[in-house]
Design an enzyme around this catalytic site. Structure first.
Site, PDB file in Angstrom:
ATOM      1  N   GLY A  46       0.803  -1.111  -0.125  1.00  0.00           N
ATOM      2  CA  GLY A  46      -0.008  -0.141   0.005  1.00  0.00           C
ATOM      3  C   GLY A  46       0.773   1.377   0.113  1.00  0.00           C
ATOM      4  O   GLY A  46       2.020   1.214   0.506  1.00  0.00           O
ATOM      5  N   GLN A  51       2.780   9.841   0.985  1.00  0.00           N
ATOM      6  CA  GLN A  51       4.427   9.192   1.295  1.00  0.00           C
ATOM      7  C   GLN A  51       5.045   9.837   0.026  1.00  0.00           C
ATOM      8  O   GLN A  51       6.428   9.519   0.069  1.00  0.00           O
ATOM      9  CB  GLN A  51       4.162   7.785   1.384  1.00  0.00           C
ATOM     10  CG  GLN A  51       3.370   7.234   2.491  1.00  0.00           C
ATOM     11  CD  GLN A  51       3.343   5.662   2.528  1.00  0.00           C
ATOM     12  OE1 GLN A  51       2.407   5.184   2.012  1.00  0.00           O
ATOM     13  NE2 GLN A  51       4.369   5.270   3.152  1.00  0.00           N
ATOM     14  N   CYS A  94       5.844  -0.168   7.272  1.00  0.00           N
ATOM     15  CA  CYS A  94       5.441   1.030   6.569  1.00  0.00           C
ATOM     16  C   CYS A  94       6.678   1.337   5.821  1.00  0.00           C
ATOM     17  O   CYS A  94       7.655   1.444   6.383  1.00  0.00           O
ATOM     18  CB  CYS A  94       5.102   2.182   7.469  1.00  0.00           C
ATOM     19  SG  CYS A  94       4.724   3.735   6.584  1.00  0.00           S
ATOM     20  N   LEU A  95       6.448   1.592   4.392  1.00  0.00           N
ATOM     21  CA  LEU A  95       7.395   1.917   3.637  1.00  0.00           C
ATOM     22  C   LEU A  95       8.167   3.435   4.103  1.00  0.00           C
ATOM     23  O   LEU A  95       9.295   3.729   3.571  1.00  0.00           O
ATOM     24  CB  LEU A  95       6.956   2.049   2.246  1.00  0.00           C
ATOM     25  CG  LEU A  95       6.635   0.868   1.253  1.00  0.00           C
ATOM     26  CD1 LEU A  95       5.674   1.194   0.245  1.00  0.00           C
ATOM     27  CD2 LEU A  95       7.579   0.037   1.419  1.00  0.00           C
ATOM     28  N   HIS A 136      -4.466   1.071   7.420  1.00  0.00           N
ATOM     29  CA  HIS A 136      -3.080   1.822   7.388  1.00  0.00           C
ATOM     30  C   HIS A 136      -2.871   3.042   6.706  1.00  0.00           C
ATOM     31  O   HIS A 136      -2.371   3.904   6.984  1.00  0.00           O
ATOM     32  CB  HIS A 136      -1.966   0.730   7.242  1.00  0.00           C
ATOM     33  CG  HIS A 136      -0.673   1.157   7.135  1.00  0.00           C
ATOM     34  ND1 HIS A 136       0.284   0.641   8.122  1.00  0.00           N
ATOM     35  CD2 HIS A 136      -0.239   2.079   6.581  1.00  0.00           C
ATOM     36  CE1 HIS A 136       1.495   1.119   7.838  1.00  0.00           C
ATOM     37  NE2 HIS A 136       1.241   1.940   6.993  1.00  0.00           N
ATOM     38  N   GLU A 137      -3.218   2.776   5.132  1.00  0.00           N
ATOM     39  CA  GLU A 137      -3.129   3.963   4.235  1.00  0.00           C
ATOM     40  C   GLU A 137      -4.132   4.919   4.596  1.00  0.00           C
ATOM     41  O   GLU A 137      -3.751   6.050   4.472  1.00  0.00           O
ATOM     42  CB  GLU A 137      -3.720   3.334   2.822  1.00  0.00           C
ATOM     43  CG  GLU A 137      -2.518   2.216   2.417  1.00  0.00           C
ATOM     44  CD  GLU A 137      -1.126   2.085   2.720  1.00  0.00           C
ATOM     45  OE1 GLU A 137      -0.665   3.625   2.659  1.00  0.00           O
ATOM     46  OE2 GLU A 137      -0.415   1.535   3.114  1.00  0.00           O
ATOM     47  N   HIS A 140      -2.512   7.210   6.959  1.00  0.00           N
ATOM     48  CA  HIS A 140      -1.416   8.434   6.193  1.00  0.00           C
ATOM     49  C   HIS A 140      -2.337   9.696   5.979  1.00  0.00           C
ATOM     50  O   HIS A 140      -1.824  10.614   5.972  1.00  0.00           O
ATOM     51  CB  HIS A 140      -0.873   7.623   5.362  1.00  0.00           C
ATOM     52  CG  HIS A 140       0.453   6.589   5.648  1.00  0.00           C
ATOM     53  ND1 HIS A 140       1.406   7.422   5.957  1.00  0.00           N
ATOM     54  CD2 HIS A 140       0.619   5.451   5.422  1.00  0.00           C
ATOM     55  CE1 HIS A 140       2.272   6.182   6.155  1.00  0.00           C
ATOM     56  NE2 HIS A 140       1.804   5.134   5.772  1.00  0.00           N
TER      57      HIS A 140
HETATM   58 NI    NI Z   1       2.584   3.384   5.873  1.00  0.00          NI
END
Ligand code: NI
Length: 166
Positions: A46, A51, A94-95, A136-137, A140
């Site tokens: 995701g 991000q 998380c990226l 989760h997304e 953000h």
């Molecule tokens: Ni994340």
């Protein structure tokens, strides 16, 4: 399509609420293509627009592609309503917070509404890992990350560990 740089914690943009996408046109289409390329390359399941530094309410996800089943999903101006009191705790990465993960508790089942690239509004009931990923997304887009789900001592310990890694 191109791979975009992913911004990392504690960049202030990851702590900032995003504004609605006002119109879906070529710029958004290009952004979505680039975000998928960035997510699959990372590799992740995701990615939220914030991000990659675009402060708009938009995320892409594909909860199952790592198992060989591609389900790309574009969620523009999404909203989430929890449908179950039952919650489960999953280890989330998380990226934007590379190297650590956190145990995050979330409702098991949600109603996810979003506008697709075709401009149509869709409402779907989802559960399992897809529901974890969407929540989760969505976090953000509201300027929240996995750290925000932890109690103060756990958060301090995990942030300290992260700072040692970066
Ligand atoms: Ni994340």
């Amino acid at each position: 399509m191109s791979v975009l740089p992913i911004i990392t914690w504690p960049d202030v943009r990851l702590q900032t609420e995003c504004a609605a996408v006002e119109a879906i046109g070529p710029e958004i289409e290009q952004l979505v293509g680039d975000m998928f390329e960035t997510m699959y390359t990372a590799p992740g399941r995701g990615l939220a627009a914030s991000q990659v530094g675009v402060m708009r309410r938009l995320f892409v996800m594909d909860a199952t592609w790592k198992e060989g089943d591609m389900n790309p999903l574009v969620c523009i101006n999404p909203s989430i309503v929890p449908l179950s009191d039952a919650r489960s705790t999953n280890e989330e990465a998380c990226l934007s917070i590379v190297g650590v993960s956190a145990d995050v508790s979330r409702p098991n089942e949600i109603e996810l509404s979003y506008t697709g690239l075709n401009g149509k509004r869709v409402t779907a009931v989802i559960e399992g890992f897809a529901a974890v990923c969407a929540q989760h997304e969505m976090d953000h887009l509201d300027g929240r990350v996995i750290f925000d789900h932890l109690g103060a001592p756990e958060r301090a310990a995990l942030e300290a560990k992260y700072k040692e890694i970066i």
